[in-house]
Design a protein around this motif. Structure first.
Motif, PDB file in Angstrom:
ATOM      1  N   SER A 171       7.226  11.096  -1.538  1.00 51.61           N
ATOM      2  CA  SER A 171       7.316  11.177  -2.980  1.00 51.61           C
ATOM      3  C   SER A 171       7.404  12.552  -3.689  1.00 51.61           C
ATOM      4  CB  SER A 171       6.009  10.293  -3.361  1.00 51.61           C
ATOM      5  OG  SER A 171       6.021  10.538  -4.756  1.00 51.61           O
ATOM      6  N   LYS A 172       6.902  13.655  -2.862  1.00 49.36           N
ATOM      7  CA  LYS A 172       6.798  14.811  -3.657  1.00 49.36           C
ATOM      8  C   LYS A 172       8.167  15.661  -2.963  1.00 49.36           C
ATOM      9  CE  LYS A 172       1.772  15.121  -3.788  1.00 49.36           C
ATOM     10  NZ  LYS A 172       1.742  14.523  -5.125  1.00 49.36           N
ATOM     11  N   GLU A 205       1.462   6.174   5.382  1.00 47.82           N
ATOM     12  CA  GLU A 205       0.796   6.511   3.928  1.00 47.82           C
ATOM     13  C   GLU A 205       0.911   8.035   3.537  1.00 47.82           C
ATOM     14  OE1 GLU A 205      -2.927   4.287   3.158  1.00 47.82           O
ATOM     15  OE2 GLU A 205      -1.987   2.512   3.407  1.00 47.82           O
ATOM     16  N   ASN A 249      -1.687  12.364 -17.130  1.00 45.78           N
ATOM     17  CA  ASN A 249      -1.748  12.781 -15.936  1.00 45.78           C
ATOM     18  C   ASN A 249      -0.525  12.440 -15.157  1.00 45.78           C
ATOM     19  OD1 ASN A 249      -4.048  14.155 -15.646  1.00 45.78           O
ATOM     20  ND2 ASN A 249      -4.864  12.177 -16.155  1.00 45.78           N
ATOM     21  N   TRP A 250       0.504  11.529 -15.881  1.00 42.46           N
ATOM     22  CA  TRP A 250       1.887  11.161 -15.344  1.00 42.46           C
ATOM     23  C   TRP A 250       2.596  12.494 -14.917  1.00 42.46           C
ATOM     24  CZ3 TRP A 250       3.454   6.629 -18.673  1.00 42.46           C
ATOM     25  CH2 TRP A 250       2.357   5.519 -18.707  1.00 42.46           C
ATOM     26  N   GLN A 293      -0.915  18.591  -7.033  1.00 43.47           N
ATOM     27  CA  GLN A 293      -1.451  18.705  -5.818  1.00 43.47           C
ATOM     28  C   GLN A 293      -0.589  19.300  -4.599  1.00 43.47           C
ATOM     29  OE1 GLN A 293      -1.140  14.474  -4.471  1.00 43.47           O
ATOM     30  NE2 GLN A 293      -3.270  14.412  -3.830  1.00 43.47           N
ATOM     31  N   ARG A 318       0.855  -1.269   0.045  1.00 44.67           N
ATOM     32  CA  ARG A 318      -0.033  -0.005  -0.209  1.00 44.67           C
ATOM     33  C   ARG A 318       0.812   1.084   0.111  1.00 44.67           C
ATOM     34  NH1 ARG A 318      -5.004   0.490   0.683  1.00 44.67           N
ATOM     35  NH2 ARG A 318      -4.990   2.142   2.086  1.00 44.67           N
ATOM     36  N   LYS A 321       4.491   8.953   3.233  1.00 36.58           N
ATOM     37  CA  LYS A 321       4.950   8.246   1.752  1.00 36.58           C
ATOM     38  C   LYS A 321       4.702   9.216   0.593  1.00 36.58           C
ATOM     39  CE  LYS A 321       7.343   4.862   3.203  1.00 36.58           C
ATOM     40  NZ  LYS A 321       7.208   5.665   4.658  1.00 36.58           N
ATOM     41  N   LEU A 322       3.397   9.609   0.942  1.00 33.76           N
ATOM     42  CA  LEU A 322       3.065  10.650  -0.121  1.00 33.76           C
ATOM     43  C   LEU A 322       3.754  11.831  -0.191  1.00 33.76           C
ATOM     44  CD1 LEU A 322      -0.852  10.907  -0.566  1.00 33.76           C
ATOM     45  CD2 LEU A 322       0.480  12.878  -1.303  1.00 33.76           C
ATOM     46  N   SER A 374       0.818   9.467  -5.774  1.00 34.08           N
ATOM     47  CA  SER A 374       1.426  10.773  -5.832  1.00 34.08           C
ATOM     48  C   SER A 374       1.939  11.122  -6.887  1.00 34.08           C
ATOM     49  CB  SER A 374       2.217  10.641  -4.488  1.00 34.08           C
ATOM     50  OG  SER A 374       3.045  11.923  -4.536  1.00 34.08           O
ATOM     51  N   LYS A 375       2.613  10.391  -7.499  1.00 30.07           N
ATOM     52  CA  LYS A 375       2.857  10.818  -9.012  1.00 30.07           C
ATOM     53  C   LYS A 375       2.243  10.660 -10.073  1.00 30.07           C
ATOM     54  CE  LYS A 375       7.873   9.294  -7.170  1.00 30.07           C
ATOM     55  NZ  LYS A 375       8.049  10.266  -6.724  1.00 30.07           N
ATOM     56  N   ASN A 422      -1.802  20.088 -16.567  1.00 27.94           N
ATOM     57  CA  ASN A 422      -2.514  19.790 -15.245  1.00 27.94           C
ATOM     58  C   ASN A 422      -2.087  20.907 -14.381  1.00 27.94           C
ATOM     59  OD1 ASN A 422      -3.846  17.546 -15.852  1.00 27.94           O
ATOM     60  ND2 ASN A 422      -1.764  16.385 -15.180  1.00 27.94           N
ATOM     61  N   ARG A 431      -9.757   3.147  -5.785  1.00 22.87           N
ATOM     62  CA  ARG A 431     -11.023   3.435  -5.313  1.00 22.87           C
ATOM     63  C   ARG A 431     -11.514   1.988  -4.604  1.00 22.87           C
ATOM     64  NH1 ARG A 431     -14.603   6.096  -9.324  1.00 22.87           N
ATOM     65  NH2 ARG A 431     -16.226   5.895  -7.624  1.00 22.87           N
ATOM     66  N   LYS A 446       0.714   4.208  -2.609  1.00 22.43           N
ATOM     67  CA  LYS A 446       0.692   5.449  -2.280  1.00 22.43           C
ATOM     68  C   LYS A 446       1.662   6.455  -3.052  1.00 22.43           C
ATOM     69  CE  LYS A 446      -3.240   5.605  -0.292  1.00 22.43           C
ATOM     70  NZ  LYS A 446      -3.088   4.061  -0.961  1.00 22.43           N
ATOM     71  N   LEU A 447       2.823   5.616  -3.107  1.00 21.17           N
ATOM     72  CA  LEU A 447       3.983   6.744  -3.730  1.00 21.17           C
ATOM     73  C   LEU A 447       3.610   6.794  -4.960  1.00 21.17           C
ATOM     74  CD1 LEU A 447       7.248   5.656  -2.532  1.00 21.17           C
ATOM     75  CD2 LEU A 447       7.243   6.686  -4.883  1.00 21.17           C
ATOM     76  N   GLN A 458      -4.336   5.447  -9.252  1.00 21.47           N
ATOM     77  CA  GLN A 458      -5.617   5.871  -8.425  1.00 21.47           C
ATOM     78  C   GLN A 458      -6.401   4.527  -7.945  1.00 21.47           C
ATOM     79  OE1 GLN A 458      -7.938   8.660 -10.768  1.00 21.47           O
ATOM     80  NE2 GLN A 458      -8.172   9.892  -9.059  1.00 21.47           N
ATOM     81  N   ASP A 463       4.464  19.810  -8.958  1.00 17.39           N
ATOM     82  CA  ASP A 463       3.291  18.841  -8.598  1.00 17.39           C
ATOM     83  C   ASP A 463       2.058  19.509  -8.396  1.00 17.39           C
ATOM     84  OD1 ASP A 463       3.073  15.750  -7.077  1.00 17.39           O
ATOM     85  OD2 ASP A 463       1.477  17.055  -6.918  1.00 17.39           O
ATOM     86  N   HIS A 519      -5.611   9.605   4.978  1.00 18.05           N
ATOM     87  CA  HIS A 519      -4.401   9.867   4.891  1.00 18.05           C
ATOM     88  C   HIS A 519      -4.006  10.843   4.004  1.00 18.05           C
ATOM     89  CE1 HIS A 519      -4.660   7.309   0.920  1.00 18.05           C
ATOM     90  NE2 HIS A 519      -3.797   8.377   0.597  1.00 18.05           N
TER      91      HIS A 519
END
Lengths: 271, 271
Positions: free
Chosen positions: B98-99, B91, A117-118, B124, A90, B94-95, A98-99, B215, A105, A94-95, A103, B122, B50
């Motif tokens: 990553s940023k 999590e 969207n990368w 976000q 997980r 980690k997010l 974030s990039k 984006n 759900r 998540k990593l 995604q 980024d 998270h």
DNA sequence: CCTTTGATAAATCATACAAATAAAATCAAG
DNA sequence: CTTGATTTTATTTGTATGATTTATCAAAGG
């Protein structure tokens, strides 16, 4: 290790992918721990389990083995295949989320996001592309990108660099000059100082949006772009012109010299 | 919820931060679930716990309340403060790792990385800056950045856009034209179509490095930049010139018209 | 000064339960 | 019987928690 019974049917894509990159039979944990030391030195990216897994999944996505828009196998299945716990998986997901690669759900699963969207400007992502794209094409694209960014960055640096930044740039240029006048070019050292030169320029723009390019450039130089000794020689004069323009605060000239520099170079490809 | 006894001494910085943004007394879980629905619609960013926590920590970093290079409180302490489990917190971390905002190592703790390494590109992250910076300055920096990227992007698009992309651009421009000739400008619709116009250009460059800017631009437009009705009107002609240059494949003209467009605009700030 | 050892914080694992939702099953109206 | 709405169910991610492992700093000891 999970104790649920093995489901025979799972994504053939990821299985073929796994057998290709890791080997699907041996539990990955054991294999990973075995390789950990030897890998550590290569890129420093395998220190942690979740990062290792994230890299593998990312490369499956970047190479197209996991198609855009497709649903990747469920967490449980992936845990089995990689031989890791859900926690680790997980965190890897998540990593990548974030990039912009994944995604997820509830009930739906985790989907590979469209390439649009990368976050291609993420140094880690760029690193992961190693060996997956046509390097020549990739470097040319990067060059086409530098041609937009760097001239403006140089112009802004000429305008906004602080006293300390000008001093730093000056000292880096000094070292550059010394390396250039040496009887034989120390390529390693030249690459290092060249990277520093361009980094300082980005950091001197006074514009936060230019900051990331220091790291992007560094990553590209270290992973994809190689130098020849002649090139280093011819480049020095161009660097000098850029340097001088920035130091005297002539933004127009800085932009021009940088543009000329980027027109003249032809990235040499690694290996 | 963790059951360990509360340690009295913890980072005063984060505590003050917490009391400022969330209120430190009520357990966050309850408070969060209470707010979930009302927040959901605002930015869609609060769906998961998270992500919510990541946002809060990110904003503490971006605002400077958590200083660069400093060690943030340990996992256990943060879990208590936010009232969440370690899973969720990890999590979130980690997010942010990553940023490029955080970096954690055993025994050391989790450190706030230097701004130099933050991934400002980024979307976000940009979203999270809302309300933390001087918007005027931020938008001007962004404008200084667009002046580098967009003219080149337009030039590349003129050169490389596929037939489908040209058709798409054409249809978007058509809508733009209709909106412009309406008796009263529908600002909402104009913003939407304006974003689409620029997005297509980035996607038409044939250069992966330009993809993320679609984006980024969208995020900036939606969160920081406002339009006035007069501006929409005057902008139309400039968009037309860019459009025509791209459609006839004149990259030099595309670059020029885009540059002129970016020289003339003055971002209006939201609110 | 070097090595060993212990303490500590993150890393990972395993399991349990909660929440969301797509798909199947059920029910109601025509 | 068919169709459309509704409820139920099953599956998948989301969150929580405690145990165990690993890495690393710091202090004790040679």
């Amino acid at each position: 290790m999970l104790k649920i019974s093995v489901k025979v049917q799972f994504s053939s894509i990821l299985v073929s992918y796994l057998s290709c990159y890791i080997g699907a039979i041996i539990p990955i944990t054991a294999l990973y721990k075995q390789m950990a030391n030897s890998f550590n030195s290569i890129s420093g990216a395998k220190r942690s389990l979740h990062l290792h897994v994230a890299r593998e999944i990312a490369r499956a996505i970047l190479s197209g083995e996991l198609a855009q828009g497709s649903i990747i196998p469920s967490e449980m299945v992936l845990c089995e295949q990689f031989g890791i716990s859900r926690t680790a998986l997980r965190e890897a997901v998540k990593l990548l989320t974030s990039k912009g690669l994944l995604q997820s759900r509830p009930k739906i699963g985790t989907r590979v996001v469209e390439k649009i969207n990368w976050n291609f400007l993420d140094p880690q992502l760029i690193e992961w592309m190693e060996g997956l794209t046509d390097i020549n094409d990739f470097c040319n694209q990067f060059l086409g990108f530098r041609r937009a960014i760097e001239p403006e960055a140089c112009a802004l640096a000429a305008q906004n660099a602080t006293v300390e930044q000008r001093k730093e740039l000056s000292s880096v240029f000094q070292k550059m000059s010394e390396l250039n006048s040496a009887p034989e070019l120390d390529i390693e050292a030249w690459i290092d100082i060249d990277i520093q030169f361009h980094r300082i320029i980005f950091f001197s723009t006074g514009n936060d949006f230019y900051l990331p390019f220091g790291n992007i450039l560094t990553t590209m130089f270290e992973h994809f772009i190689a130098y020849s000794s002649e090139e280093g020689g011819t480049c020095f004069n161009e660097h000098r012109l850029i340097y001088e323009a920035i130091m005297i605060g002539d933004s127009t000239k800085a932009r021009e010299t940088s543009r000329e520099h980027l027109q003249s170079i032809n990235h040499r490809i690694k290996e």
